[in-house]
Each structure stands twice: as structure tokens, then as C-alpha cells.
Design an enzyme around this catalytic site. Structure first.
Site, PDB file in Angstrom:
ATOM      1  N   SER A 166      31.543  45.847  41.778  1.00  0.00           N
ATOM      2  CA  SER A 166      31.529  45.440  40.373  1.00  0.00           C
ATOM      3  C   SER A 166      31.226  46.659  39.519  1.00  0.00           C
ATOM      4  CB  SER A 166      30.458  44.379  40.132  1.00  0.00           C
ATOM      5  OG  SER A 166      30.251  44.157  38.751  1.00  0.00           O
ATOM      6  N   TYR A 183      22.021  41.512  41.679  1.00  0.00           N
ATOM      7  CA  TYR A 183      23.481  41.597  41.730  1.00  0.00           C
ATOM      8  C   TYR A 183      23.932  43.044  41.521  1.00  0.00           C
ATOM      9  CZ  TYR A 183      28.376  40.868  40.456  1.00  0.00           C
ATOM     10  OH  TYR A 183      29.741  40.937  40.392  1.00  0.00           O
TER      11      TYR A 183
END
Length: 285
Positions: A166, A183
Site C-alpha cells: 500500500s 496497517y
């Protein structure tokens, strides 16, 4: 000399995945399902879809098998499994092995996020669950599938591992109410894992690369997108004027999995329309 320079080997088929076998974790929706659709339409003969929920896998496979432009006999398979648990990954490999003696493409895409203010992040849900799936699960999925990935791999025709990272693992992720510390850390970890595994597995005939998407409309991203102003505002914030689309993910995975991506190893393709670069620009005087 000029004549020799323009002769490219079978260039019209350089993106073809004719007859290849693929496994897609987190493949029942979102980016994984986009990629699975692209893999089938690019020529894969078998695409195995896995995610935690059996019903979601079955629904995804039904949609994939209804695609009109697959190769004759090409098929998607549903094998539900929890990629955060090593025993489940081992079971997944055994189930896949019942249908094929090798795997050409592994898209390690399964992932989860958790958002909360810094002071409210808890150990079990806010940290461990995310790390177990996003980092541990990715590593052991690659490790357990390595024998199948090596089975028919050669220097001329290597197998491929593609890992979903990401932009949050490259720049700064969400903060405040939607802060996703685990995350962001997990995505930075898997993108560095890509670099290490590229060196480890390249000599075994397995190329390893990552993708780092920005915002793509999906169940996981939609809440964050709304908090960030919604689709229209996010479109305007991107230098190319739009968010990611299904084809952007599918095409990138097909590129990395095909002969076109045969000399890419240990790299990360950023799919954010230039957003990270645009966010860092100096104010105009």
C-alpha cells in the site's frame, strides 16, 4: 543491424498467460477479485480463489466462471481458508495440489486494516490480527507455496509472486480517528519482504514483486474515502484526476505475471495516479 534490432520475440503475445495456473489470496472481492478476473481473461487455465468466507469465495468463482472470454476449459476454483493461520495455509496448499502439480502465479493479496485513535489501539484487534494476516500470513503463504511455484519454474519462464502492499507502507498512512498504525507498518514490512524474497527466491526461478495501491473503491477503503471527503474530492486531489479502477490492478498483476514483466524482480509498482508525489509538492509562489 537495424533489422536485427526490431525483431522482438513473439511480442504480440508478451502479455499472454496462456495455460498458467494462479492462486489469489483475498480473492473473493476488491483488488483480489479484479486481479483474478484479469488473470483468467489473460489466458490462465486455472485460478484458485481463497478468502476466509466460503460464501464469498463461491460467489466470486461463479462470477469468474461466467466470464465470456476465458480460454476454452479455463476455470476458477473456490478454496476458502484463513490466511492468518499457518495450518489453514497448509490445508490450502494441499487442496490446490489436488487440482494441479504446479503453480505459476501467486498473488498474496489477503489483508485487513484497523483504525482508531493512537491511544485506543488495542493489542489483539488493533495490532495482532492485522500483523498476523498482513505480514505473517503473506510470508508463510509464499513459503508453503514455494514447492509448487518451483515445480516447473525455469530461468527462461520463472514463476511469479506478487504481494499487495500500500502507499501507506511507503508514505504516511491515515492518522487521527482513522489512524491505521498496524496497517501502515504491516504494508511497509511486506514491501521490504518483497525485496528480501526476490533475492532469496530469484535463483529458484521465482520472481517476487509488490504493488502499492492508493485509494481504490472497495469495502475496506470506502469508510476512509468518505472521511477523506468522498470520491469527487479524492479525484481532484490526484494529479491524474481520478482514483484507481479495477482495470488498473488487473493490468498491473497481468504485466508482472507475464513475459512482459520477466526482468522485474524485487520492485514495487505504485498505483496511486501520482498522489504521493502531488501531496509533497511545494506551494506555488
Amino acid at each position: 543491424m537495424a533489422e536485427a534490432d526490431v525483431q522482438l520475440h513473439d511480442f504480440k503475445n508478451i502479455f499472454s498467460l496462456e495455460g498458467k495456473v494462479a492462486v489469489v489470496s483475498g480473492g473473493s472481492r476488491g483488488l483480489g477479485l479484479h486481479a483474478a478476473s484479469g488473470l483468467l481473461q489473460a489466458g490462465c487455465s486455472k485460478v484458485f480463489i481463497t478468502s476466509r468466507k466460503a460464501s464469498a469465495c463461491e460467489e466470486a468463482v461463479a462470477a469468474l466462471n461466467a466470464l465470456p472470454n476465458k480460454r476454452p476449459g479455463a476455470r476458477a476454483y473456490s478454496i476458502p481458508a484463513d490466511s492468518s493461520k499457518i495450518a489453514e495455509i497448509e490445508r490450502l496448499v494441499k487442496e490446490v495440489s489436488k487440482h494441479t502439480d504446479h503453480v505459476d502465479i501467486l498473488f498474496a493479496n489477503a489483508g485487513a486494516t484497523w483504525g482508531a485513535y493512537f491511544d485506543k489501539v488495542d493489542e489483539k484487534n488493533g495490532w495482532d490480527k492485522v500483523m498476523d494476516l498482513n505480514v505473517k500470513g503473506v510470508f508463510f503463504t509464499i513459503q508453503k507455496f514455494a514447492p509448487l511455484l518451483q515445480a516447473k519454474a525455469t530461468t527462461a519462464d520463472p514463476s511469479r509472486v506478487i504481494v499487495t502492499g500500500s502507499v501507506a507502507g511507503i508514505g504516511v498512512g491515515s492518522l487521527g480517528e482513522s489512524a491505521a498504525y498496524s496497517y501502515a507498518a504491516s504494508k511497509a514490512a511486506v514491501l521490504h519482504l518483497v525485496r528480501n524474497l526476490a533475492v532469496e527466491l530469484g535463483p529458484r526461478g521465482i520472481l517476487v514483486n509488490g504493488i502499492a495501491p492508493g485509494f481504490f473503491p472497495s469495502k475496506m477503503a470506502n469508510v476512509l474515502m468518505e472521511r477523506a471527503g468522498g470520491v469527487e474530492e479524492l479525484n481532484k486531489a490526484n494529479p491524474n484526476g481520478r482514483l484507481g479502477k479495477a482495470e488498473d490492478i488487473a493490468a498491473t498483476v497481468v504485466f508482472l505475471a507475464s513475459r512482459a514483466g520477466g526482468h522485474v524482480n524485487g520492485d514495487t509498482v505504485v498505483l496511486d495516479g501520482g498522489k504521493m508525489l502531488g501531496s509533497a509538492k511545494l506551494e506555488r509562489l
